[in-house]
Write an enzyme that holds these catalytic residues in place. Structure first.
Site, PDB file in Angstrom:
ATOM      1  CD  GLU A  77      -2.816  -1.173   0.143  1.00 52.25           C
ATOM      2  OE1 GLU A  77      -3.527  -0.191  -0.099  1.00 52.25           O
ATOM      3  OE2 GLU A  77      -2.834  -2.204  -0.556  1.00 52.25           O
ATOM      4  CE  LYS A 110      -6.398  -7.013   0.652  1.00 55.82           C
ATOM      5  NZ  LYS A 110      -4.974  -7.330   0.480  1.00 55.82           N
TER       6      LYS A 110
HETATM    7  P1  NDP Z   1      -0.525   3.751  -6.548  1.00 50.86           P
HETATM    8  O1  NDP Z   1      -0.022   4.570  -5.424  1.00 50.86           O
HETATM    9  O2  NDP Z   1       0.447   3.023  -7.398  1.00 50.86           O
HETATM   10  O3  NDP Z   1      -1.409   4.676  -7.519  1.00 50.86           O
HETATM   11  C1  NDP Z   1      -2.321   5.619  -7.028  1.00 50.86           C
HETATM   12  C2  NDP Z   1      -2.766   6.493  -8.187  1.00 50.86           C
HETATM   13  O4  NDP Z   1      -3.778   7.371  -7.755  1.00 50.86           O
HETATM   14  C3  NDP Z   1      -1.651   7.362  -8.774  1.00 50.86           C
HETATM   15  O5  NDP Z   1      -1.774   7.418 -10.180  1.00 50.86           O
HETATM   16  C4  NDP Z   1      -1.918   8.731  -8.165  1.00 50.86           C
HETATM   17  O6  NDP Z   1      -1.497   9.815  -8.993  1.00 50.86           O
HETATM   18  C5  NDP Z   1      -3.438   8.707  -8.086  1.00 50.86           C
HETATM   19  N1  NDP Z   1      -3.946   9.588  -7.054  1.00 50.86           N
HETATM   20  C6  NDP Z   1      -3.684   9.542  -5.723  1.00 50.86           C
HETATM   21  N2  NDP Z   1      -4.332  10.537  -5.095  1.00 50.86           N
HETATM   22  C7  NDP Z   1      -5.010  11.214  -6.037  1.00 50.86           C
HETATM   23  C8  NDP Z   1      -5.874  12.356  -6.017  1.00 50.86           C
HETATM   24  N3  NDP Z   1      -6.179  12.969  -4.865  1.00 50.86           N
HETATM   25  N4  NDP Z   1      -6.415  12.790  -7.178  1.00 50.86           N
HETATM   26  C9  NDP Z   1      -6.123  12.154  -8.331  1.00 50.86           C
HETATM   27  N5  NDP Z   1      -5.321  11.073  -8.426  1.00 50.86           N
HETATM   28  C10 NDP Z   1      -4.784  10.618  -7.294  1.00 50.86           C
HETATM   29  O7  NDP Z   1      -1.598   2.731  -5.915  1.00 50.86           O
HETATM   30  P2  NDP Z   1      -2.002   1.295  -6.436  1.00 50.86           P
HETATM   31  O8  NDP Z   1      -2.286   1.336  -7.870  1.00 50.86           O
HETATM   32  O9  NDP Z   1      -1.040   0.293  -5.911  1.00 50.86           O
HETATM   33  O10 NDP Z   1      -3.343   1.038  -5.597  1.00 50.86           O
HETATM   34  C11 NDP Z   1      -4.540   1.691  -5.953  1.00 50.86           C
HETATM   35  C12 NDP Z   1      -5.701   1.075  -5.170  1.00 50.86           C
HETATM   36  O11 NDP Z   1      -5.781  -0.318  -5.463  1.00 50.86           O
HETATM   37  C13 NDP Z   1      -5.548   1.169  -3.645  1.00 50.86           C
HETATM   38  O12 NDP Z   1      -6.830   1.324  -3.084  1.00 50.86           O
HETATM   39  C14 NDP Z   1      -4.994  -0.202  -3.254  1.00 50.86           C
HETATM   40  O13 NDP Z   1      -5.329  -0.576  -1.945  1.00 50.86           O
HETATM   41  C15 NDP Z   1      -5.725  -1.087  -4.262  1.00 50.86           C
HETATM   42  N6  NDP Z   1      -5.081  -2.346  -4.534  1.00 50.86           N
HETATM   43  C16 NDP Z   1      -3.746  -2.391  -4.885  1.00 50.86           C
HETATM   44  C17 NDP Z   1      -3.139  -3.587  -5.182  1.00 50.86           C
HETATM   45  C18 NDP Z   1      -1.699  -3.678  -5.551  1.00 50.86           C
HETATM   46  O14 NDP Z   1      -1.208  -4.816  -5.695  1.00 50.86           O
HETATM   47  N7  NDP Z   1      -0.992  -2.578  -5.738  1.00 50.86           N
HETATM   48  C19 NDP Z   1      -3.906  -4.856  -5.132  1.00 50.86           C
HETATM   49  C20 NDP Z   1      -5.297  -4.706  -4.768  1.00 50.86           C
HETATM   50  C21 NDP Z   1      -5.848  -3.493  -4.482  1.00 50.86           C
HETATM   51  P3  NDP Z   1       0.059  10.038  -9.367  1.00 50.86           P
HETATM   52  O15 NDP Z   1       0.391   8.913 -10.311  1.00 50.86           O
HETATM   53  O16 NDP Z   1       0.126  11.358 -10.018  1.00 50.86           O
HETATM   54  O17 NDP Z   1       0.795   9.932  -8.077  1.00 50.86           O
HETATM   55  N1  HSE Z   2      -1.056  -4.251  -0.325  1.00 54.62           N
HETATM   56  C1  HSE Z   2      -1.937  -5.312  -0.626  1.00 54.62           C
HETATM   57  C2  HSE Z   2      -1.266  -6.624  -0.338  1.00 54.62           C
HETATM   58  C3  HSE Z   2      -2.347  -5.245  -2.073  1.00 54.62           C
HETATM   59  O1  HSE Z   2      -0.040  -6.652  -0.180  1.00 54.62           O
HETATM   60  O2  HSE Z   2      -1.946  -7.643  -0.260  1.00 54.62           O
HETATM   61  C4  HSE Z   2      -3.414  -6.234  -2.444  1.00 54.62           C
HETATM   62  O3  HSE Z   2      -4.617  -5.945  -1.813  1.00 54.62           O
END
Ligand code: NDP
Ligand code: HSE
Length: 440
Positions: A191, A206
């Site tokens: 995260e 979860k």
């Molecule tokens: P990242 O930190 O990689 O990406 C977050 C994105 O959101 C970035 O593009 C960021 O912009 C954008 N963002 C953040 N704040 C804002 C805002 N206020 N306005 C507009 N855009 C914003 O996160 P992840 O992709 O890893 O995770 C995203 C979601 O998915 C989370 O809820 C996470 O818990 C969930 N998730 C993640 C998994 C994983 O394996 N990574 C698996 C399952 C669920 P910028 O690029 O400009 O920073």
């Molecule tokens: N941070 C989370 C994990 C992403 O490690 O399982 C998937 O929900």
């Protein structure tokens, strides 16, 4: 012009960029299955000027998610930005604007899910969230649809990939906690705030979601006893191995009488158990049904490809609903709002099982006797016990400190904690004790 379904993508980090890849590489298969193409029309990010993957169309970027919500050509908002407050504002506004929502945000659903689902029901829109639990494993669909007729008795699993990755690396490669966490972050598993992973909060969100789906009860995540892997020391991993166990980050949801046993904590799992073989960022979810018996699903629990595949699957489902005008056919939480009850959670003190205890004490006469007496006084019986000086002490330093490691027979957690509290009053105890539950 071919009709298409318009998508607004809020967030384009690990998961968002993964989604663009899935939609691009599998476009033919998706259109073949759906009958119409899916088209990402706008993308909101925090910083549109940042350097990004070539998959990201620069001309579609904006810093304002509400532009996507207001866009009449967007029918589905995909929220993969993370966090709770801003994400809630975006999802709330999207539902009010009559847009369907797909989200991977378990923190948002565990904390504000009730409001979101009620609002969605009132406005006749879908909120799908397969990626929110166990990444690429389709556990939400299984609980909500395949097992809709079944009485689920228990769910046990590894639902945080980062924690499992860290413990696996520490145990197989003797890697440090900090190095293993850095690898998990670089791989895109963690995260944005990794304390959610290593402190158990992510798994708590979860299991709260899974418990609602499984048992039809509203579960307050903040009342689930939660411990993270950040309290497991390298020495515990080594002692567990010596005793025939592996330490795994566990989440449990079980029906016990008229209450629910919900907990998140690291646990010693026998080395021959199936969960002990789930390594790295893999997750596993074991579900036990009253008539079905036990089933086990395992697969990648985090990372771009698996998570984006789940998000894309939701998009196809929502798009099919749009095509057939069949929104909310399946209730988001598996149960109609009226059928949901408030969960009665069991006190963790009532937990009964075996325990691993590690005490750090001065090596002097009478200490072991005091430990065994305190356990006996509290009705806790010892199954195994050994003392280990770690081979570090010199002859001159013969009084300590040493680790005393114990496995108890089945006992009640309240009694074990009372015994530990009494042991810790002894002046030979030189550091806080360790307690890790054993999950059979
Ligand atoms: P990242 O930190 O990689 O990406 C977050 C994105 O959101 C970035 O593009 C960021 O912009 C954008 N963002 C953040 N704040 C804002 C805002 N206020 N306005 C507009 N855009 C914003 O996160 P992840 O992709 O890893 O995770 C995203 C979601 O998915 C989370 O809820 C996470 O818990 C969930 N998730 C993640 C998994 C994983 O394996 N990574 C698996 C399952 C669920 P910028 O690029 O400009 O920073
Ligand atoms: N941070 C989370 C994990 C992403 O490690 O399982 C998937 O929900």
């Amino acid at each position: 012009m071919t009709k298409s379904i318009g998508i607004g993508l809020v967030g384009c980090g690990v998961v968002g960029t993964g989604l663009l890849q899935v939609l691009q590489e599998n476009a033919t298969a998706i259109e073949g299955r759906l009958g119409v193409p899916l088209e990402v029309r706008r993308i909101a990010v925090r910083d549109p000027a940042a350097v990004r993957s070539p998959l990201v169309p620069q001309d579609k970027l904006t810093a304002d998610p509400m532009e996507l919500v207001r866009d009449p050509d967007i029918q589905v908002i995909v929220e993969v930005m993370g966090g709770v407050e801003r994400a809630y504002e975006v999802v709330h506004a999207a539902i009010l604007a009559g847009k369907h929502v797909v989200t991977a945000n378990k923190a948002l659903l565990a904390e504000r899910g009730a409001e979101i689902w009620n609002l969605a029901e009132q406005h006749g829109v879908d909120v799908y969230y397969e990626a929110a639990v166990a990444g690429g494993i389709p556990v939400i669909r299984v609980l909500r649809e395949a097992l809709a007729s079944e009485r689920v008795l228990a769910i046990r699993g590894i639902v945080n990939g980062t924690s499992n990755y860290i413990l696996s690396r520490m145990s197989a490669e003797s890697m440090s906690f900090a190095d293993a966490l850095a690898e998990a972050q670089a791989a895109g598993y963690a995260e944005a705030d990794p304390t959610l992973d290593v402190g158990g909060g992510d798994a708590c969100h979860k299991i709260a979601i899974l418990a609602t789906l499984a048992f039809g009860q509203r579960v307050p995540a903040d009342q689930i006893p939660t411990e993270g892997i950040d309290r497991v020391a390298t020495i515990d991993i080594a002692f567990a191995q010596r005793l025939g166990f592996v330490i795994k980050p566990l989440a449990v949801a079980r029906v016990v009488g008229d209450s629910l046993d919900l907990r998140v904590h690291p646990a010693l799992v026998p080395v021959e158990a199936t969960l002990a073989t789930v390594h790295g960022a893999l997750n596993a979810v074991a579900i036990e049904g009253a008539l079905l018996g036990p089933i086990l699903m395992s697969g990648p629990g985090a990372g771009a490809g698996p998570t984006a595949t789940s998000v894309a699957g939701d998009l196809l489902d929502v798009a099919r609903n749009i095509e057939c005008c069949a929104h909310a056919r399946v209730p988001s939480r598996g149960f109609r709002q009226v059928a949901l009850r408030d969960a009665k959670l069991r006190d963790i003190g009532e937990h009964r099982g075996r325990f691993y205890l590690r005490l750090t004490v001065a090596d002097r006469p009478g200490v072991l006797g005091a430990i065994t007496s305190a356990l006996g006084d509290n009705d806790v019986s010892i199954e195994q016990m050994f003392q280990d000086g770690g081979g570090q002490r010199s002859k001159r330093d013969e009084t300590g400190p040493v680790s005393v490691v114990l496995l108890t027979h089945r006992a009640t957690e309240r009694n074990v904690r009372a015994a530990l509290a009494s042991i810790e009053t002894h002046d030979a105890v030189v550091a806080p004790s360790q307690l890790i539950r054993i999950e059979e």
